[in-house]
Design an enzyme around this catalytic site. Structure first.
Site, mmCIF file in Angstrom:
data_model
loop_
_atom_site.group_PDB
_atom_site.id
_atom_site.type_symbol
_atom_site.label_atom_id
_atom_site.label_comp_id
_atom_site.label_asym_id
_atom_site.label_seq_id
_atom_site.Cartn_x
_atom_site.Cartn_y
_atom_site.Cartn_z
ATOM 1 N N PHE A 1 -63.650 -34.893 -108.541
ATOM 2 C CA PHE A 1 -64.532 -34.851 -109.403
ATOM 3 C C PHE A 1 -63.933 -33.747 -110.469
ATOM 4 O O PHE A 1 -63.756 -32.635 -110.026
ATOM 5 C CB PHE A 1 -65.979 -34.649 -108.960
ATOM 6 N N ASP B 1 -58.225 -27.373 -109.072
ATOM 7 C CA ASP B 1 -59.549 -27.003 -109.627
ATOM 8 C C ASP B 1 -60.446 -26.245 -108.963
ATOM 9 O O ASP B 1 -61.104 -26.660 -107.750
ATOM 10 C CB ASP B 1 -59.919 -28.418 -109.889
ATOM 11 N N LYS C 1 -68.481 -22.582 -113.275
ATOM 12 C CA LYS C 1 -69.474 -22.551 -112.598
ATOM 13 C C LYS C 1 -70.059 -20.953 -112.337
ATOM 14 O O LYS C 1 -70.603 -20.588 -113.536
ATOM 15 C CB LYS C 1 -69.441 -23.355 -111.401
HETATM 16 N N1 PLP Z 1 -64.585 -29.676 -111.392
HETATM 17 C C1 PLP Z 1 -65.119 -29.667 -110.414
HETATM 18 C C2 PLP Z 1 -64.414 -29.383 -108.968
HETATM 19 C C3 PLP Z 1 -66.699 -29.646 -110.421
HETATM 20 O O1 PLP Z 1 -67.225 -29.511 -109.404
HETATM 21 C C4 PLP Z 1 -67.293 -29.811 -111.684
HETATM 22 C C5 PLP Z 1 -68.710 -30.097 -111.728
HETATM 23 O O2 PLP Z 1 -69.316 -30.332 -110.708
HETATM 24 C C6 PLP Z 1 -66.273 -30.045 -112.581
HETATM 25 C C7 PLP Z 1 -64.885 -30.116 -112.543
HETATM 26 C C8 PLP Z 1 -66.947 -30.284 -114.235
HETATM 27 O O3 PLP Z 1 -67.729 -29.082 -114.481
HETATM 28 P P1 PLP Z 1 -68.786 -29.284 -115.825
HETATM 29 O O4 PLP Z 1 -69.773 -29.828 -115.377
HETATM 30 O O5 PLP Z 1 -69.069 -27.649 -116.078
HETATM 31 O O6 PLP Z 1 -68.147 -29.850 -116.829
#
Ligand code: PLP
Length: 411
Positions: free
Chosen positions: A142, A227, A256
């Site tokens: 994700f 990520d 986050k």
């Molecule tokens: N990357 C990862 C690993 C995530 O867990 C998330 C959100 O859960 C995102 C990207 C996307 O972040 P945002 O919801 O702040 O756009």
């Protein structure tokens, strides 16, 4: 979700929100540490922390004071000008990443995780040059909901309603180095990978997998983007999840926990890679806005003060030990305070999370059989004991029901 919509105690004739989220069950009014209170005054323990965001606790006094002070001084000036708060935050984050990777770097502040990945994808394309723009990521990953971060997300069912997706994304099974090797050729600008897949079910990448990706990227001249949006800032027991594997990525995406609830993220790259960007290549009105960066500075100070990585290791172990004896738990995956509780056959994680919510414990089901626990890193021993008791009770209910069905079927 049109027509009457009941937010508890606030029935609305017309729901003012777009219908992308399920109907919210509860309206929260205030929090403190791991605790939240709804508008009826009912207390909850928050083991979801706004989805791995509120790492130094709800209403953290240091963060609250820093944000309030900054609001009285300066909220925002735009990127035509500098502000001392953003500079301090960038230096702090670069310091942490220099220590973790051995490289000095530069960052771009964003407002969310998806935007951090957008920035990384654009940087990788610019760095790769014409003919070298493909990004390879893992199935089950994700990376966000904007079009490019969604295209990188390895969940085809999330792409389908928005086809056609942007071109230049490839997906391979998570953890399969041979599949990664087959996908990474001279057209690949970058591999984008989570050290632990969060939304995908709390699936840790092995050290061999991450090391193998690093070697592969070096062989073909592609960038390794990690990520760290969910794993970063001490959650897994180290400042960054990739440190467990001893690899040094070229680009790291963050968000986050970085602002403890203030919407802020960053895309960091080692300096030689960041140099691919030229003035005008990227931007955002709110990049490095003072109010968000005040939260970042205070959050990082708090994390350092409480030695957040050590706390995450110790408290994570306490949860794992506590859950080991609980009937209905078949496995606990993850690291530090990023844990996936795998339930025994036949138990329903969604139902368990709903029953736990009714019992005052907030968790979420990342798939049909896994409950995710990502509490604030400030969580106390007593709160962990209370949460484990509640989980044991919720699973005992389902197990008892299962046993009644079996007995019923036999008699
Ligand atoms: N990357 C990862 C690993 C995530 O867990 C998330 C959100 O859960 C995102 C990207 C996307 O972040 P945002 O919801 O702040 O756009």
């Amino acid at each position: 979700m049109t027509g009457s919509h009941a937010f508890n105690h606030a029935p609305l004739e017309h729901c003012p929100f777009m219908p992308v989220f399920g109907p919210p069950a509860i309206m929260f009014e205030r929090g403190r540490g791991t605790e939240l209170w709804d508008t009826d005054g009912k207390r909850y323990l928050d083991f979801l922390a706004g989805i791995a965001v509120v790492s130094v606790g709800h209403a953290n006094p240091t963060v609250a004071e820093a944000v309030a002070d900054q609001a009285e001084k300066l909220l925002h000036v735009s990127n035509f000008f500098a502000n001392p708060v953003a500079t301090e935050a960038a230096v702090k984050i670069n310091g942490l990443l220099r220590e973790a990777t051995g490289h000095d770097g530069q960052l771009f502040f964003t407002n969310s995780g998806a935007e951090s990945n957008e920035c990384a994808i654009k940087l990788a394309r610019k760095h790769g040059g014409r003919g070298r723009h493909t990004v390879v990521s893992a199935l089950g990953s994700f990376h966000g909901r904007t079009l490019a971060s969604l295209a990188a997300t390895g969940q085809p069912e999330k792409h389908e309603p928005f086809a056609p997706m942007p071109e230049g994304f490839r997906h391979v099974p998570f953890g399969d180095l041979d599949a990664m090797r087959a996908a990474v050729d001279g057209t690949v600008a970058a591999v984008l990978i989570e050290p632990i897949q969060g939304e995908g079910g709390v699936n840790p990448a092995s050290s061999e997998y991450l090391t193998g990706i690093r070697e592969l990227c070096d062989e073909v001249g592609a960038l390794m983007i990690v990520d760290e949006i969910q794993t970063g800032f001490a959650r897994t027991g180290k400042w960054f999840g990739f440190e467990h594997a001893g690899v040094a990525p070229d680009v790291v995406t963050l968000a986050k926990a970085m602002g403890n609830g203030m919407p802020v993220g960053a895309c960091w790259a080692r300096t030689e890679v960041a140099a691919a960007f030229e003035p005008g290549d990227h931007g955002s009105t709110y990049s490095g806005t003072a109010i968000a960066c005040a939260a970042v500075n205070a959050t990082l100070d708090e994390m350092q003060r409480i030695d957040a990585p050590r706390r995450a290791v110790e408290l994570g172990q306490k949860i794992v030990d506590g859950l080991r004896g609980v009937s209905g738990v078949s496995d606990v995956r993850g690291r530090g305070l990023m844990l996936g509780v795998a339930l025994a056959d036949g138990l329903d994680a969604k139902r368990a999370s709903q029953e736990l919510l009714a019992d005052g414990l907030i968790v979420n089901a990342v798939n049909a059989s896994t409950i995710r626990l990502v509490p604030p890193i400030t969580v106390s021993d007593d709160e962990i004991d209370e949460a484990i008791e509640k989980i044991a009770a919720a699973l005992a209910n389902q197990l008892a029901e299962q046993a009644r069905h079996v007995t019923g079927a036999e008699s």
